[in-house]
Motif scaffolding. Structure first.
Motif, PDB file in Angstrom:
ATOM      1  N   LEU A 295       0.423  -0.710  -0.321  1.00 45.10           N
ATOM      2  CA  LEU A 295       0.364  -0.209   0.239  1.00 45.10           C
ATOM      3  C   LEU A 295       0.519   1.314   0.071  1.00 45.10           C
ATOM      4  O   LEU A 295       2.212   1.147   0.529  1.00 45.10           O
ATOM      5  N   SER A 296       0.118   2.258  -0.838  1.00 39.36           N
ATOM      6  CA  SER A 296       1.204   3.528  -0.519  1.00 39.36           C
ATOM      7  C   SER A 296       0.023   4.924   0.021  1.00 39.36           C
ATOM      8  O   SER A 296      -0.733   4.149   0.377  1.00 39.36           O
ATOM      9  N   LEU A 297       0.746   5.703  -0.034  1.00 43.67           N
ATOM     10  CA  LEU A 297       0.068   6.973   1.163  1.00 43.67           C
ATOM     11  C   LEU A 297      -1.319   6.715   0.452  1.00 43.67           C
ATOM     12  O   LEU A 297      -2.716   7.705   1.642  1.00 43.67           O
ATOM     13  N   GLU A 298      -1.507   7.001  -0.877  1.00 46.55           N
ATOM     14  CA  GLU A 298      -2.562   7.165  -1.654  1.00 46.55           C
ATOM     15  C   GLU A 298      -3.641   6.450  -0.604  1.00 46.55           C
ATOM     16  O   GLU A 298      -5.070   6.301  -1.151  1.00 46.55           O
ATOM     17  N   ASP A 299      -3.567   4.991   0.068  1.00 45.93           N
ATOM     18  CA  ASP A 299      -4.663   4.440  -0.150  1.00 45.93           C
ATOM     19  C   ASP A 299      -4.858   4.849   1.732  1.00 45.93           C
ATOM     20  O   ASP A 299      -5.467   3.916   2.121  1.00 45.93           O
ATOM     21  N   VAL A 300      -4.138   5.072   2.298  1.00 46.06           N
ATOM     22  CA  VAL A 300      -4.032   5.865   4.331  1.00 46.06           C
ATOM     23  C   VAL A 300      -6.214   5.626   3.758  1.00 46.06           C
ATOM     24  O   VAL A 300      -6.727   5.179   4.557  1.00 46.06           O
ATOM     25  N   PRO A 301      -6.797   6.985   3.229  1.00 45.50           N
ATOM     26  CA  PRO A 301      -8.540   6.806   2.943  1.00 45.50           C
ATOM     27  C   PRO A 301      -9.304   5.674   3.179  1.00 45.50           C
ATOM     28  O   PRO A 301      -9.468   5.191   4.243  1.00 45.50           O
ATOM     29  N   ALA A 302      -8.655   4.420   2.183  1.00 45.74           N
ATOM     30  CA  ALA A 302      -9.190   3.729   2.373  1.00 45.74           C
ATOM     31  C   ALA A 302      -8.829   2.664   3.100  1.00 45.74           C
ATOM     32  O   ALA A 302     -10.185   1.423   3.928  1.00 45.74           O
ATOM     33  N   LEU A 303      -7.741   2.565   4.058  1.00 41.80           N
ATOM     34  CA  LEU A 303      -7.852   1.824   5.291  1.00 41.80           C
ATOM     35  C   LEU A 303      -7.978   1.834   6.167  1.00 41.80           C
ATOM     36  O   LEU A 303      -8.771   1.186   6.645  1.00 41.80           O
ATOM     37  N   LYS A 304      -8.157   3.072   6.408  1.00 43.43           N
ATOM     38  CA  LYS A 304      -8.941   3.875   7.644  1.00 43.43           C
ATOM     39  C   LYS A 304     -10.786   3.816   7.328  1.00 43.43           C
ATOM     40  O   LYS A 304     -10.530   3.582   8.514  1.00 43.43           O
ATOM     41  N   LYS A 305     -10.812   3.580   6.497  1.00 46.75           N
ATOM     42  CA  LYS A 305     -11.851   3.000   6.272  1.00 46.75           C
ATOM     43  C   LYS A 305     -12.509   1.462   6.566  1.00 46.75           C
ATOM     44  O   LYS A 305     -13.828   1.230   7.233  1.00 46.75           O
ATOM     45  N   LYS A 306     -11.788   1.060   5.786  1.00 49.47           N
ATOM     46  CA  LYS A 306     -12.099  -0.525   6.189  1.00 49.47           C
ATOM     47  C   LYS A 306     -11.755  -0.871   7.370  1.00 49.47           C
ATOM     48  O   LYS A 306     -12.381  -1.795   8.403  1.00 49.47           O
ATOM     49  N   VAL A 307     -10.651  -0.539   8.685  1.00 46.53           N
ATOM     50  CA  VAL A 307     -10.811  -0.242  10.137  1.00 46.53           C
ATOM     51  C   VAL A 307     -11.696  -0.010  10.670  1.00 46.53           C
ATOM     52  O   VAL A 307     -12.455  -0.655  11.382  1.00 46.53           O
ATOM     53  N   TYR A 308     -11.966   1.348  10.018  1.00 49.42           N
ATOM     54  CA  TYR A 308     -13.472   1.910  11.550  1.00 49.42           C
ATOM     55  C   TYR A 308     -14.206   0.935  10.798  1.00 49.42           C
ATOM     56  O   TYR A 308     -15.164   0.595  11.912  1.00 49.42           O
ATOM     57  N   ASP A 309     -14.965   0.456   9.965  1.00 52.30           N
ATOM     58  CA  ASP A 309     -15.908  -0.286   9.238  1.00 52.30           C
ATOM     59  C   ASP A 309     -15.809  -1.610  10.547  1.00 52.30           C
ATOM     60  O   ASP A 309     -16.838  -1.987  10.603  1.00 52.30           O
ATOM     61  N   LEU A 310     -14.461  -2.300  10.429  1.00 57.49           N
ATOM     62  CA  LEU A 310     -13.896  -3.414  10.736  1.00 57.49           C
ATOM     63  C   LEU A 310     -14.763  -3.929  12.264  1.00 57.49           C
ATOM     64  O   LEU A 310     -15.411  -3.992  13.157  1.00 57.49           O
ATOM     65  N   MET A 311     -14.312  -2.028  13.154  1.00 60.71           N
ATOM     66  CA  MET A 311     -14.365  -2.155  14.400  1.00 60.71           C
ATOM     67  C   MET A 311     -15.860  -2.075  14.482  1.00 60.71           C
ATOM     68  O   MET A 311     -16.066  -2.535  15.863  1.00 60.71           O
ATOM     69  N   GLU A 312     -16.185  -0.752  13.974  1.00 64.90           N
ATOM     70  CA  GLU A 312     -18.353  -0.125  14.513  1.00 64.90           C
ATOM     71  C   GLU A 312     -19.023  -1.432  13.948  1.00 64.90           C
ATOM     72  O   GLU A 312     -19.559  -1.957  15.408  1.00 64.90           O
ATOM     73  N   GLU A 313     -18.860  -2.436  13.552  1.00 65.08           N
ATOM     74  CA  GLU A 313     -19.045  -3.771  12.788  1.00 65.08           C
ATOM     75  C   GLU A 313     -18.882  -4.577  14.455  1.00 65.08           C
ATOM     76  O   GLU A 313     -20.094  -5.082  15.007  1.00 65.08           O
ATOM     77  N   ALA A 314     -18.267  -4.946  14.414  1.00 63.84           N
ATOM     78  CA  ALA A 314     -17.374  -5.634  16.469  1.00 63.84           C
ATOM     79  C   ALA A 314     -18.289  -5.472  17.422  1.00 63.84           C
ATOM     80  O   ALA A 314     -18.749  -5.297  18.530  1.00 63.84           O
ATOM     81  N   ILE A 315     -17.974  -3.272  17.607  1.00 65.65           N
ATOM     82  CA  ILE A 315     -18.798  -3.062  18.665  1.00 65.65           C
ATOM     83  C   ILE A 315     -19.979  -3.497  18.440  1.00 65.65           C
ATOM     84  O   ILE A 315     -20.949  -3.263  19.575  1.00 65.65           O
ATOM     85  N   ILE A 316     -21.315  -2.731  17.235  1.00 66.60           N
ATOM     86  CA  ILE A 316     -22.414  -2.939  17.289  1.00 66.60           C
ATOM     87  C   ILE A 316     -22.922  -4.602  17.927  1.00 66.60           C
ATOM     88  O   ILE A 316     -23.773  -4.560  18.269  1.00 66.60           O
ATOM     89  N   ARG A 317     -22.219  -5.434  16.959  1.00 71.04           N
ATOM     90  CA  ARG A 317     -22.744  -6.487  17.268  1.00 71.04           C
ATOM     91  C   ARG A 317     -21.984  -7.575  18.643  1.00 71.04           C
ATOM     92  O   ARG A 317     -22.735  -8.569  18.778  1.00 71.04           O
ATOM     93  N   ASN A 318     -21.510  -6.654  19.046  1.00 73.79           N
ATOM     94  CA  ASN A 318     -21.290  -7.393  20.542  1.00 73.79           C
ATOM     95  C   ASN A 318     -21.026  -6.900  21.068  1.00 73.79           C
ATOM     96  O   ASN A 318     -21.135  -7.484  22.628  1.00 73.79           O
ATOM     97  N   SER A 319     -21.960  -5.428  21.489  1.00 78.22           N
ATOM     98  CA  SER A 319     -22.926  -4.905  22.609  1.00 78.22           C
ATOM     99  C   SER A 319     -23.722  -5.639  23.628  1.00 78.22           C
ATOM    100  O   SER A 319     -24.679  -5.455  22.341  1.00 78.22           O
ATOM    101  N   PRO A 320     -24.129  -5.317  24.380  1.00 80.78           N
ATOM    102  CA  PRO A 320     -24.793  -5.953  25.459  1.00 80.78           C
ATOM    103  C   PRO A 320     -26.281  -4.827  24.632  1.00 80.78           C
ATOM    104  O   PRO A 320     -26.373  -3.875  24.798  1.00 80.78           O
ATOM    105  N   ALA A 321     -27.115  -5.075  24.613  1.00 79.34           N
ATOM    106  CA  ALA A 321     -29.021  -5.180  23.804  1.00 79.34           C
ATOM    107  C   ALA A 321     -29.558  -2.973  24.955  1.00 79.34           C
ATOM    108  O   ALA A 321     -29.679  -3.024  24.734  1.00 79.34           O
ATOM    109  N   ASN A 322     -28.624  -3.275  26.272  1.00 77.77           N
ATOM    110  CA  ASN A 322     -29.211  -1.995  27.137  1.00 77.77           C
ATOM    111  C   ASN A 322     -27.532  -2.115  28.307  1.00 77.77           C
ATOM    112  O   ASN A 322     -27.197  -2.964  28.949  1.00 77.77           O
TER     113      ASN A 322
END
Length: 248
Positions: free
Chosen positions: A221-248
């Motif tokens: 990867l090059s520095l031009e790929d920073v936005p895509a890499l950042k979004k990939k990590v963000y999406d993975l973490m967001e999905e993991a938090i939503i999927r594993n968080s208690p309902a209340n």
């Protein structure tokens, strides 16, 4: 828990935190004074892991970690995690399976006792200063070159919103690409509910679960790929938090 019980519990946890800090401080000062820098930081991290374990047990903020076995301990990584509670410093000490150097805000050094320890173990950054930002990046790169892993909260500060994550800074992803170091995202579940940043008097005992996600390669990867890499990590973490968080 009712407000009165939560206040009593928070006071109890604070007393435990401060008492253990005073116990750890002499060892931290000794190791930083007599040992070479890298050896001293490793020794201090052992002290902090002991401190974190004792605090977790005694305060009833228990920590468990999932997927430690997927981490290749023979190479350096950049750990990128969410940040939503004062408990996060305790959690990462117990959950990250490698020796690591963390990026931390210079303002924390002003906290009594804890600040003395903090500035001896983290790479400090003043985000208002371009010079400080450059120095911190160079220090983290040097740590990677020396075979260490590093830890960065990509949100830059504690998440005070109702969203799972706030926007990420570029730093962790630029460093990953420039040093060709793989990223291990991780999420801490329940940290914001057990000790809310905005409403600490709602504190209550419970279990914080850290989930280490699969390693993300940055090979080629090059520095031009920073936005895509950042979004990939963000999406993975967001999905993991939503999927594993208690309902209340």
């Amino acid at each position: 828990m009712g407000r009165i019980l939560s206040t009593i519990f928070l006071l109890y946890a604070a007393i435990i935190f401060i008492a253990l800090m005073f116990v750890a401080l002499p060892f931290v000062l000794l190791f930083s004074a007599i040992l070479p820098l890298n050896t001293g930081k490793r020794a201090i991290l052992i002290v902090l892991r002991t401190w974190a374990w004792l605090f977790s047990i005694l305060s009833l903020f228990w920590v468990r970690t999932k997927n430690k076995e997927i981490v290749d301990l023979n190479k350096s990584h950049i750990y990128v995690g969410n940040h939503g509670s004062y408990l996060d410093a305790v959690v990462v000490c117990l959950s990250i399976p490698q020796y690591f150097s963390a990026l931390g805000k210079v303002e924390i050094t002003k906290v009594p006792v804890f600040g003395l320890i903090y500035k001896r173990i983290v790479v400090l950054i003043d985000r208002s200063s371009k010079e400080s930002r450059e120095q911190s990046v160079n220090a983290l790169k040097k740590d990677i070159t020396n075979g260490q892993s590093i830890l960065i909260f990509a949100e830059g500060t504690m998440n005070k919103t109702e969203k799972p994550l706030t926007d990420f800074y570029d730093g962790a992803f630029r460093i990953a690409i420039e040093t060709q170091t793989p990223i291990i995202p991780f999420v801490m579940i329940n940290n914001r509910k057990l000790l809310p940043r905005k409403h600490p008097l709602k504190a209550r005992p419970g279990i914080i679960t850290t989930i280490l996600l699969s390693e993300i390669s940055v090979a080629g990867l090059s520095l031009e790929d920073v936005p895509a890499l950042k979004k990939k990590v963000y999406d993975l973490m967001e999905e993991a938090i939503i999927r594993n968080s208690p309902a209340n």
